[in-house]
Design an enzyme around this catalytic site. Structure first.
Site, PDB file in Angstrom:
ATOM      1  N   HIS A 206       0.837  -1.203   0.000  1.00 16.37           N
ATOM      2  CA  HIS A 206       0.000   0.000   0.000  1.00 16.37           C
ATOM      3  C   HIS A 206       0.872   1.253   0.000  1.00 16.37           C
ATOM      4  CE1 HIS A 206      -3.472  -2.464   2.010  1.00 16.37           C
ATOM      5  NE2 HIS A 206      -3.302  -2.768   0.730  1.00 16.37           N
ATOM      6  N   GLN A 207       1.913   1.259  -0.823  1.00 15.03           N
ATOM      7  CA  GLN A 207       2.801   2.407  -0.899  1.00 15.03           C
ATOM      8  C   GLN A 207       2.009   3.660  -1.269  1.00 15.03           C
ATOM      9  OE1 GLN A 207       3.181  -0.634  -2.213  1.00 15.03           O
ATOM     10  NE2 GLN A 207       5.301  -1.082  -2.743  1.00 15.03           N
TER      11      GLN A 207
END
Length: 538
Positions: A474-475
């Site tokens: 979930h950068q």
């Protein structure tokens, strides 16, 4: 130029109109709008802009088609990791993870992450969106308005809930279908230890302390329903929408401080394509900052190291990197149970401390073992399940740095996970709650034994946490929206100091949302399209 929406939110029925025109072989010299990246945000923007037949829209994607069984079969998503559909980003060795270097997969191909992820639809918490609104100084980013957008875009297949769910939008959302008995056991275990359960995770559950529910999924008729397939594919036969695959954006073309197009690499040739109105970067939290920096937009000292002429000094480009870090806890089945659907069907959000006003812990149950590179050495059962438990609001911050003036050279990713001592304390509470859930009476009919971490405390628990830590992929947050000196875009997603250029993807989040980021990226795409239409209306 008039950009008015010919809104058609109704999803096509199975067997209805599908794309009759594939990605185009050759681009035109110029378009009205260029959208870079066909992922969760870019797909939304391209579709919404193309709803006006009088404008020409180009959607550029570095990867290839999504017509692959590994994409479309919900159970095959792990096969995409490390494949040609994955950018294959690798973080730097991290001393806070006992020197480990984490793989940071991101989708490469039509649909982006929505074509390789676990298909979870998680809207984020009320507090997330109200924080966005406060940072941006614009109530349109607040929860109440965002909830209206969610209702408008969803085609919800669960029990009707008109207060929270929509039923006529393009995004087919359904509860996990015929879930595994261990998914139901997780909900029973949550109730057993005092955590409330809900009929779905995208309503009241995410307005308060949290809770547990069966996951909402983007699966339709047993097949992945990516945001590309929801938005672009039914519209891709329109003559005013061009989709280019296998085309890498190198930099934004600037005339003075105005974006006038993009420079791309296509079939081994560098090509410039003009944009008459605006360029939108929706390349994700790694590639969008990278393109900005190679275009001369970023920290002047960072650009100067590689001789890139500075067009706009924005020190926040590539800073504020956030991700959800997870610590897998594993149990062995007493009898083998085959995974169902995507193999992840139940989710839980809760608080590490009772005084918090929103959840800071995120749990996704995975119906097979998921060790890290390091914890695999502890022994993994042939048949088992994992509580993929992590930090929903990490305190640690990372950054991206250039390594070359060459746009094709990879960035250095310093994820810096677990560097803040607060994250270590929260991780301890996370693992303890995870073990309490997995060892609850509700699981006893299905579980032979806890495999890891077991009864560990103090320094041994901290060591397990650092060895077990992996990314949720979930950068985000590397070109944040806001009004301080480290902000990259304003409330309208315009890049500060540059005309005709916006960023619209997970990189603009001021902080990572509480949960999977696919659904919030769809909202970012909807908001961007609305802002573009308003800005260019007659």
């Amino acid at each position: 130029m008039t950009i008015q929406a010919d809104m058609d939110d109704h999803a096509p029925e199975p067997g209805g109109r599908e794309s009759r025109r594939g990605p185009t072989d050759e681009p035109k010299p110029a378009y009205d709008f260029i959208v870079c990246g066909a992922g969760a945000s870019g797909s939304v923007i391209a579709r919404r802009l193309a709803e006006n037949p009088d404008i020409q829209v180009l959607l550029i994607e570095a990867g290839s088609s999504d017509a692959s069984e590994t994409v479309l079969d919900p159970a095959s998503w792990p096969l995409n990791l490390g494949s040609e559909r994955d950018w294959g980003f690798q973080a730097q060795p991290n001393p806070h993870l006992n020197g480990r270097s984490l793989s940071m997969s991101m989708g490469k191909g039509l649909g982006g992450g929505s074509s390789i992820n676990v298909m979870v639809w998680a809207r984020g918490h009320r507090r997330d969106w109200d924080f966005f609104a406060a940072e941006a100084g614009d109530p349109a980013w607040g929860y109440d308005n965002v909830l209206d957008i969610y209702r408008r875009i969803e085609n919800w297949q669960g029990k009707p809930d008109p207060e929270y769910r929509g039923s006529s939008g393009p995004v087919w959302v359904q509860p996990a279908s015929e879930p595994s008995p261990v998914a139901h056991a997780m909900l029973d275990a949550a109730r057993e230890i005092g955590i409330p359960t809900y009929e779905h995770p995208n309503g009241r559950m995410m307005e308060g302390a949290g809770g547990a529910a069966l996951s909402d999924m983007l699966v339709r008729d047993g097949r992945r329903h990516s945001l590309y397939r929801a938005y672009v594919q039914p519209w891709s036969d329109r003559p005013n929408l061009t989709v280019l695959t296998e085309t890498t954006v190198l930099r934004v073309v600037l005339e003075g401080k105005r974006a006038t197009g993009v420079e791309v690499l296509r079939a081994g040739q560098v090509v410039t394509i003009g944009a008459r109105a605006e360029v939108v970067l929706s390349l994700g939290a790694i590639q969008s900052p990278k393109v900005l920096m190679h275009s001369g937009i970023g920290d002047e000292a960072e650009l100067g190291r590689y001789g890139i002429p500075v067009v706009q000094h924005l020190p926040g480009v590539g800073q504020n990197l956030q991700d959800h870090v997870s610590f897998g806890c594993t149990w062995e089945y007493s009898e083998p149970i085959a995974p169902c659907n995507s193999g992840s069907e139940a989710t839980l959000y809760w608080k590490s401390r009772p005084e918090l006003d929103a959840p800071d812990l995120l749990f996704c149950q995975v119906e097979f073992p998921v060790p890290s590179d390091r914890t695999a050495a502890r022994g993994v059962p042939q048949h088992g399940w994992t509580m993929f438990a992590g930090l929903a609001q990490p305190a640690s911050r990372g950054r991206l740095r250039l390594q070359s003036a060459d746009p094709l050279s990879p960035l250095m990713i310093d994820a810096n996970m677990m560097s803040d001592p607060a994250d270590v304390a929260t991780a301890r509470a996370c693992v303890e709650l995870c073990r309490e859930l997995g060892n609850a009476k509700a699981f006893r009919p299905f579980v032979r034994a806890e495999v890891m971490p077991g009864e560990v405390k103090g320094a041994a628990l901290d060591d397990y946490i650092r060895d077990a830590a992996v990314t949720y992929w979930h950068q985000s947050c590397t070109a944040k929206m806001g009004r301080d000196a480290m902000s990259v875009v304003d409330a309208s997603l315009k890049v500060y100091g540059i005309d005709g250029l916006r960023v619209a993807d997970g990189s603009i989040m001021p902080r990572v949302t509480t949960g999977n980021t696919q659904a919030p990226c769809a909202i970012i795409g909807e908001r961007a399209a609305e802002l573009l239409r308003t800005a260019h209306a007659a």
